[in-house]
Each structure stands twice: as C-alpha cells, then as structure tokens.
Design an enzyme around this catalytic site. Structure first.
Site, PDB file in Angstrom:
ATOM      1  N   CYS A   1       0.829  -1.211   0.000  1.00  0.00           N
ATOM      2  CA  CYS A   1       0.000   0.000   0.000  1.00  0.00           C
ATOM      3  C   CYS A   1       0.866   1.266   0.000  1.00  0.00           C
ATOM      4  CB  CYS A   1      -0.874   0.037   1.238  1.00  0.00           C
ATOM      5  SG  CYS A   1      -1.821  -1.450   1.494  1.00  0.00           S
TER       6      CYS A   1
ATOM      7  N   ARG B   1       4.801   0.279  -6.154  1.00  0.00           N
ATOM      8  CA  ARG B   1       4.823  -0.532  -4.929  1.00  0.00           C
ATOM      9  C   ARG B   1       3.907  -1.752  -5.038  1.00  0.00           C
ATOM     10  NH1 ARG B   1       6.385   2.676  -0.198  1.00  0.00           N
ATOM     11  NH2 ARG B   1       5.053   1.354   1.074  1.00  0.00           N
TER      12      ARG B   1
ATOM     13  N   TRP C   1      -3.113  -2.673  -1.365  1.00  0.00           N
ATOM     14  CA  TRP C   1      -2.712  -4.038  -1.728  1.00  0.00           C
ATOM     15  C   TRP C   1      -3.447  -4.917  -0.732  1.00  0.00           C
ATOM     16  CZ3 TRP C   1       0.095  -8.168   0.439  1.00  0.00           C
ATOM     17  CH2 TRP C   1       0.614  -9.093  -0.487  1.00  0.00           C
TER      18      TRP C   1
ATOM     19  N   ASN D   1      -1.576   1.984   6.023  1.00  0.00           N
ATOM     20  CA  ASN D   1      -0.706   0.896   5.545  1.00  0.00           C
ATOM     21  C   ASN D   1      -0.380   0.021   6.745  1.00  0.00           C
ATOM     22  OD1 ASN D   1      -0.604   2.184   3.129  1.00  0.00           O
ATOM     23  ND2 ASN D   1       1.571   2.693   3.194  1.00  0.00           N
ATOM     24  N   GLY D   2      -0.285  -1.287   6.522  1.00  0.00           N
ATOM     25  CA  GLY D   2       0.067  -2.187   7.625  1.00  0.00           C
ATOM     26  C   GLY D   2      -1.098  -3.101   7.959  1.00  0.00           C
TER      27      GLY D   2
ATOM     28  N   GLU E   1      17.997 -17.016  -8.819  1.00  0.00           N
ATOM     29  CA  GLU E   1      17.551 -15.644  -9.097  1.00  0.00           C
ATOM     30  C   GLU E   1      16.935 -15.561 -10.500  1.00  0.00           C
ATOM     31  OE1 GLU E   1      16.819 -12.990  -7.804  1.00  0.00           O
ATOM     32  OE2 GLU E   1      17.094 -11.403  -9.268  1.00  0.00           O
TER      33      GLU E   1
ATOM     34  N   LYS F   1      13.131 -14.406 -11.354  1.00  0.00           N
ATOM     35  CA  LYS F   1      12.790 -13.332 -12.296  1.00  0.00           C
ATOM     36  C   LYS F   1      11.745 -13.820 -13.296  1.00  0.00           C
ATOM     37  CE  LYS F   1      13.891 -10.564 -10.694  1.00  0.00           C
ATOM     38  NZ  LYS F   1      14.674 -10.485  -9.525  1.00  0.00           N
TER      39      LYS F   1
ATOM     40  N   GLU G   1       8.228 -14.401 -11.598  1.00  0.00           N
ATOM     41  CA  GLU G   1       7.482 -13.258 -11.058  1.00  0.00           C
ATOM     42  C   GLU G   1       6.945 -12.317 -12.125  1.00  0.00           C
ATOM     43  OE1 GLU G   1       9.472 -10.705  -8.231  1.00  0.00           O
ATOM     44  OE2 GLU G   1      11.342 -10.809  -9.312  1.00  0.00           O
TER      45      GLU G   1
ATOM     46  N   HIS H   1      18.713 -35.934  -8.179  1.00  0.00           N
ATOM     47  CA  HIS H   1      18.040 -36.351  -6.951  1.00  0.00           C
ATOM     48  C   HIS H   1      16.540 -36.065  -6.988  1.00  0.00           C
ATOM     49  CE1 HIS H   1      21.850 -37.334  -5.108  1.00  0.00           C
ATOM     50  NE2 HIS H   1      22.319 -36.147  -5.448  1.00  0.00           N
TER      51      HIS H   1
ATOM     52  N   LYS I   1       6.373  -4.040  -4.403  1.00  0.00           N
ATOM     53  CA  LYS I   1       7.798  -3.711  -4.448  1.00  0.00           C
ATOM     54  C   LYS I   1       8.418  -3.831  -3.069  1.00  0.00           C
ATOM     55  CE  LYS I   1      11.666  -2.383  -6.191  1.00  0.00           C
ATOM     56  NZ  LYS I   1      12.404  -3.452  -6.902  1.00  0.00           N
TER      57      LYS I   1
HETATM   58  O1  M6R Z   1      13.464  -4.757  -0.562  1.00  0.00           O
HETATM   59  P1  M6R Z   1      14.016  -6.125  -0.337  1.00  0.00           P
HETATM   60  O2  M6R Z   1      15.302  -6.363  -1.045  1.00  0.00           O
HETATM   61  O3  M6R Z   1      14.113  -6.480   1.112  1.00  0.00           O
HETATM   62  O4  M6R Z   1      12.944  -7.090  -0.972  1.00  0.00           O
HETATM   63  C1  M6R Z   1      13.024  -8.474  -0.820  1.00  0.00           C
HETATM   64  C2  M6R Z   1      12.089  -9.180  -1.770  1.00  0.00           C
HETATM   65  O5  M6R Z   1      10.770  -8.848  -1.486  1.00  0.00           O
HETATM   66  C3  M6R Z   1      12.402  -8.816  -3.230  1.00  0.00           C
HETATM   67  O6  M6R Z   1      13.727  -9.079  -3.570  1.00  0.00           O
HETATM   68  C4  M6R Z   1      11.470  -9.611  -4.168  1.00  0.00           C
HETATM   69  O7  M6R Z   1      11.789 -10.951  -4.132  1.00  0.00           O
HETATM   70  C5  M6R Z   1      11.572  -9.047  -5.589  1.00  0.00           C
HETATM   71  N1  M6R Z   1      10.266  -8.979  -6.176  1.00  0.00           N
HETATM   72  C6  M6R Z   1      12.430  -9.869  -6.481  1.00  0.00           C
HETATM   73  O8  M6R Z   1      12.482  -9.397  -7.768  1.00  0.00           O
END
Ligand code: M6R
Length: 607
Positions: free
Chosen positions: A2, A27, A73, A99-100, A480, A484, A487, A503, A602
């Site tokens: 949010c 965000r 959100w 927010n929260g 990683e 990517k 997501e 395995h 974000k």
């Molecule tokens: O702001 P942060 O680096 O702590 O965020 C951690 C994860 O939420 C963040 O890396 C998330 O996995 C991304 N969407 C990856 O692209």
C-alpha cells in the site's frame, strides 16, 4: 505494498494526490482512493484497478487544498471499491488511509459495533476512523493518539477531520511515513517517490511518532504528547531517476543501468594504493573487523540470493564461515547469536518486514547487524548498527535487477576488505580489484546481445515450465533467474544446483521442460556438461549461458547466450544479466504487466 500521500497547500489537492499515487504505483496495488476536502465537505472516490481508473472518476473541477490518497494491496477483505481506502467513521467526518495490518481488529470491531458503530468494509483498517470518532472531543491529534494506543500490529496512517480544514495527522508504527516540507505546502507520504516532484526536504518519522501538518508547518510528538525535534533531511536523487527515460518499462531501464549502478556501488570505496576496500559506514574499527569469526546474512527474495553469493565469496575468498538465511524463517526459530559473529540484513527497500523484524530480533539478542540497503533513510538503514548503501538509485520495477548486482558488488568489496586484513597479498588484491572494475564493461557487452536474447525469449516463451541450473557461486544466480522468470512472466521456473537434478527434478525432463544451464569455464564445468548430457538424452531442450567461443557447449546446447570470459569468482555479476533480459522479454512477449506483476508488491511491509 500500500502507498499513502497526504497534501496541504495551495495547489489543487486532487491533482497533487493523483500524481503522487501514480508515482506510488510501483509498490504494487489493486485499488486506490482519495478524499478531498472541498466546499465544506469530503469528496471520497475509490476504484479498483489502475490510477487512471481513479483519475477518470475524479470530477475535473474538484479543487480542494487538502486531502489524502491511498493505493491498496489487499490483505483483509476482497478487492473492491468499498474496501479501498480512505475509510471513514459513522458520520463521514473523519477519513483515514492506513498501511500495515491491525492484528487485534476483530475484537476492536466487535466492541465498537456493540457501542453502536456501523462498519462498511471487511478491512482491518476501518477500526481506526471509528476509534478516532469514539475519542474525538474537539482535538483530532489527541483522539488519534488515544486510538493508536489501542492498536496491535503495524501502521502508517494519515487522517483528516472535516472540522479541521487544512490539517493532517500522520503516525507510524512499523510502516514508513515521511513528512515533506515544501514552500507553503506540506506532505505526508509512505515514501519520498510520491512527493519528490514537489520537495526534496523530508523528515523521516520513527515508530511511535505522530506528525501534525498544515501548509506552513509541522510538529512531531510521541504518543504521550512529548515534542520530538526532528532533523530535516535532503533527498539525494533526482526526479529524472524515477522516469522511464525512453525505455518502455522501468525494468528494462534498470537492467540497462547496471554498468553505471555497479560502478556507483564501488565508487570511492576502492583504495588502489593499498589494494583494499574502504566501507565508511560500517562503524567498525580494523580491530573489530579482525575479530570477526563468522558472518550470517539475512534477507528475502532477490536480496537473499545476493546474500547467497555473498556467503560464497566470504567463505571462498575471505575464508570466513558464513551462513545465509531467509529472514522470515530466522525470526521465528529463536536463532543462536554467537560471539564474534557479524550479521548483515540485506534489503533493497530497507522496509521488508521479514528482514526488519529478523534484524530487530538479532539486535535484541546482542548481535551487531549491518544493513546493505538501497533506499537512503529506510528503516533497516536507520536501525542497523552500520552498513553500506548500494547507491543504485531508485528501483521502481517490482522485479529487482540492478539492486542485485549492486548488493553482490558490495559483498565483493567486503570480501576484499576482510581478505586483505588476513591472507590476501597485495598482488592478489590488485588483481581482484582489476577484475571487479572490469565488470561494468563486461555487462555492457552482454547488453549488446539484447536482440539475440529477445529472439530466444520469443522462441521459448510458450513453454510452461523451466529449470535453471547452476553450480557453486552461480547456483544462487540460477535461483535468481528462475525467480525473475516466474514473477514477471508467470511461467513456472525452478532454480537448482545442476548436481541436485539427479536427486529428483530430472523426472520433469522431457521436450516440454527447457533447462537453462549456467556454464562458466570454472572447475565445475565438466560436471555441468555431464548434467547437460543427461538432459539431452531425455530429449530436454537446453539453453546455455556460456563463455564466448565455447564450442563444446554450443555443440550440446539448443541455444547459447554468450558472456565474456572472467576470473571464476566474478561470473555471478555477468551471468545474471542475460537471465534478467530473458525474463523481461518473455514477459513482454506474453503481454504481462512487467513493472507491476500481479499479486506482487515492491516493498513487502507486512509479514
Ligand atoms: O526490498 P528487499 O530487497 O528487502 O525485498 C526483498 C524481496 O521482497 C524482493 O527481492 C522480491 O523478491 C523481488 N520482487 C524480487 O524481484
């Protein structure tokens, strides 16, 4: 997650708030709303979907010189117009954005209902305006404080009352909030992105602080009304940094910024004469650094994978035992804090709740925790015992790219620093620095292959499942790459150690499951080639990211993305770039919302 913006000043509040909400889009959100005070009454408009949908619903003539806005959100209650913020009290005289998460909202709501309050939404947030209503007797700030004292959970809030035109009250506990100080105008926002086009002067609120603003002034206190003098800080980045600058998506722009952002992460931190690194913000003497016997890294998501590369470096280069843990897990498993162990909390946003709470838990047990953050003034940056900013500039796309390479760069610097205090010779240090400094140019070379990687993405984007396979220091890079892809393109992908495939995951291999192998010319190359042959003999398709001119790999693979030759331990910084581009182009090909993928935020400020 949010986002919040509040405005008091001479400009049309609706326009300022809509612009701020647009900038908060990155965000992640599913609905948005605003409340503007105009002609002696509140105008509340809420819409699911994008900010443009909200904008289209705001009457063009709606003026008003103060108001609040929110991107939601969803956590409690489905995504619909009613559950969107702002929320109001029974008489629509108080409006609140939050927010929260309010953890005790069920009991509070029951009690308020029994006292006659009528609720409109399924949200946890709606208890806040009702509590303020309950305690209001002419002084809004006082009522807010009484209400907040009853809340359990996290909040960043801003509220307004119809009897107090031109005033906003904001407060924070676990969810960021900043005051923006302009020329005859003031703001409250969940992050500076929302207000940077109006002012760069900000005050970061701490947990337990309340801010009372009007167009000309602000006042901060704690919940018991003790005045707190705050320092006004200057935001160091420019508005242009949060514009797309000719790129179609922020993610594409951020991938292409990496030669520069990696350079910035190193900037002023290399001491060529001593062949070492200098990291000013650590707050540790050489003696402290020499006493480090172990390192533990905590992080989430992409930052966790950067931490894994860091752990590999610290062990293999600096010869210091190092573990890396998912922050959400560490927090609840009563971790043992050993003497002479240095901890790192790695977080691009510096606001990730899991990592923040893990850091606090470690600090509570007496650990020294350093932050590796991008967002200056973020909570982790402020609460850590020291740390290093990665200086990537704002990362707007939800998928993290340039932050990863910069976080990893900081781990190279830290490994160099510790190694040079121990066993690494001057000559080895010089060689290490030369290799690290060559990385930006090597990333540029990979970016020149953008079109070829795009063609490959077009060819493969219709597949439903992928395996990303790597070994050693490139194993986290494989994970990683898989993160990517899933997501932003919503294609299922898993990252594995290539050796681990036999395995279990090898059962998935057939014509429909392409395998993307990371194959640098390191000591494990022959082992990886054996794994590639295992895939080949099961009719699996192979994409390889391999060193330029490697004919052996070209012969086994269906497609190859070439990267420049490097010294072994530096491959993660270049191998990750084609994976970012591959994911990006797959997502574009599939017509996905690249910068704001579904369900993602974000900065994940809830547990
Ligand atoms: O702001 P942060 O680096 O702590 O965020 C951690 C994860 O939420 C963040 O890396 C998330 O996995 C991304 N969407 C990856 O692209």
């Amino acid at each position: 997650m949010c986002g919040i913006i509040g405005y008091c000043g001479p400009k049309p509040a609706a326009a300022v708030i809509l612009e701020g909400l647009k900038r908060l889009e990155y965000r992640g959100y599913d609905s948005a709303g605003l409340c503007i005070y105009s002609d002696g009454r509140f105008h509340i408009i809420k819409r699911t979907g994008k900010i443009r949908d909200l904008r289209n619903s705001v009457p063009p003539l709606l003026k008003g010189d103060f108001g609040i806005g929110h991107t939601r959100w969803a956590t409690h209650g489905e995504v619909n117009n009613v559950n969107a913020h702002p929320h109001t009290d029974c008489d629509d005289r108080i409006a609140v954005v939050h927010n929260g998460i309010i953890e005790n909202y069920v009991s509070l709501k029951e009690k308020l209902k029994s006292e006659g309050h009528v609720f409109q939404t399924e949200t946890d947030s709606e208890v806040i305006p009702h509590l303020i209503e309950k305690y209001y007797s002419g002084d809004l700030e006082e009522a807010v404080k009484e209400a907040l004292a009853l809340l359990k959970g996290t909040y960043g809030i801003v509220c307004m009352h119809i009897d107090h035109p031109g005033k906003l009250v904001g407060a924070r506990n676990g969810s960021p909030l900043v005051v923006g100080i302009g020329n005859g105008e003031s703001f409250l926002a969940s992050d500076v992105t929302a207000i940077i086009s109006h002012t760069k002067q900000v005050v970061y609120l701490e947990d337990g602080e309340v801010a009372n603003i009007d167009a000309d002034d602000f006042r901060t206190t704690d919940l018991r009304d003790q005045v707190i003098e705050k320092k006004v800080e200057l935001v160091s980045w420019e508005l242009e940094e949060i514009e797309k600058d000719g790129f179609v998506h922020f993610m594409e722009k951020e991938i292409f910024e990496q030669p520069e952002s990696v350079k910035r992460a190193m900037g002023g931190r290399i001491e060529p004469d001593l062949a070492t690194a200098h990291l000013g913000g650590l707050n540790m003497s050489n003696k402290d650094l020499l006493n480090i016997e172990r390192v533990r890294i905590v992080a989430a998501g992409t930052s966790f994978y950067a931490g894994m590369v860091g752990a590999y470096l610290l062990e293999s280069i600096a010869r210091i035992p190092c573990t890396v843990e998912i922050s959400s897990e560490l927090r609840y498993r009563n971790p043992v804090v050993e003497r002479n162990t240095l901890h790192f909390a790695v977080s691009q946003s510096g606001e990730t709740a899991d990592t923040l709470y893990a850091m606090r838990e470690l600090q509570r047990k007496g650990a020294t925790v350093l932050g590796i953050c991008n967002v200056v003034g973020s909570t982790i940056a402020r609460e850590s015992d020291g740390g290093v900013y990665i200086h990537s500039g704002p990362e707007i796309a939800v998928a993290s790219t340039k932050a990863f390479t910069s976080q990893v760069t900081v781990f190279y610097l830290f490994s160099l620093l510790l190694s040079r205090m121990r066993h690494m010779s001057y000559e080895e240090g010089v060689d290490f620095i030369q290799n690290l400094q060559s990385v930006p140019v090597k990333i540029e070379q990979i970016l020149m292959n953008n079109q070829a990687i795009r063609n490959m993405a077009v060819k493969y984007s219709h597949f439903k499942d992928f395996l990303f396979l790597g070994r050693g220091i490139n194993y986290p890079v494989a994970m990683e790459g898989a993160l990517k892809l899933k997501e932003i393109s919503y294609i299922h992908a898993e990252g594995y150690s290539a050796a681990e495939m036999k395995h279990g995951p090898i059962a998935l291999i057939n014509e429909e499951t392409p395998c993307l192998f990371l194959v640098p010319d390191d000591g494990l190359k022959e082992k990886i080639i054996s794994n590639m042959r295992e895939v080949k003999s099961r009719k699996g398709k192979i994409i390889a990211v391999a060193v330029e001119g490697d004919s052996e790999i070209t012969e086994i693979s269906d497609d190859v993305i070439e990267v420049p030759r490097m010294k072994e331990c530096f491959y993660p910084l270049v191998m990750v770039v084609p994976l970012q581009l591959f994911a990006y182009h797959c997502a574009v090909e599939l017509g996905r919302d690249v910068d704001q993928p579904r369900n993602l935020a974000k900065s994940v400020t809830v547990e």
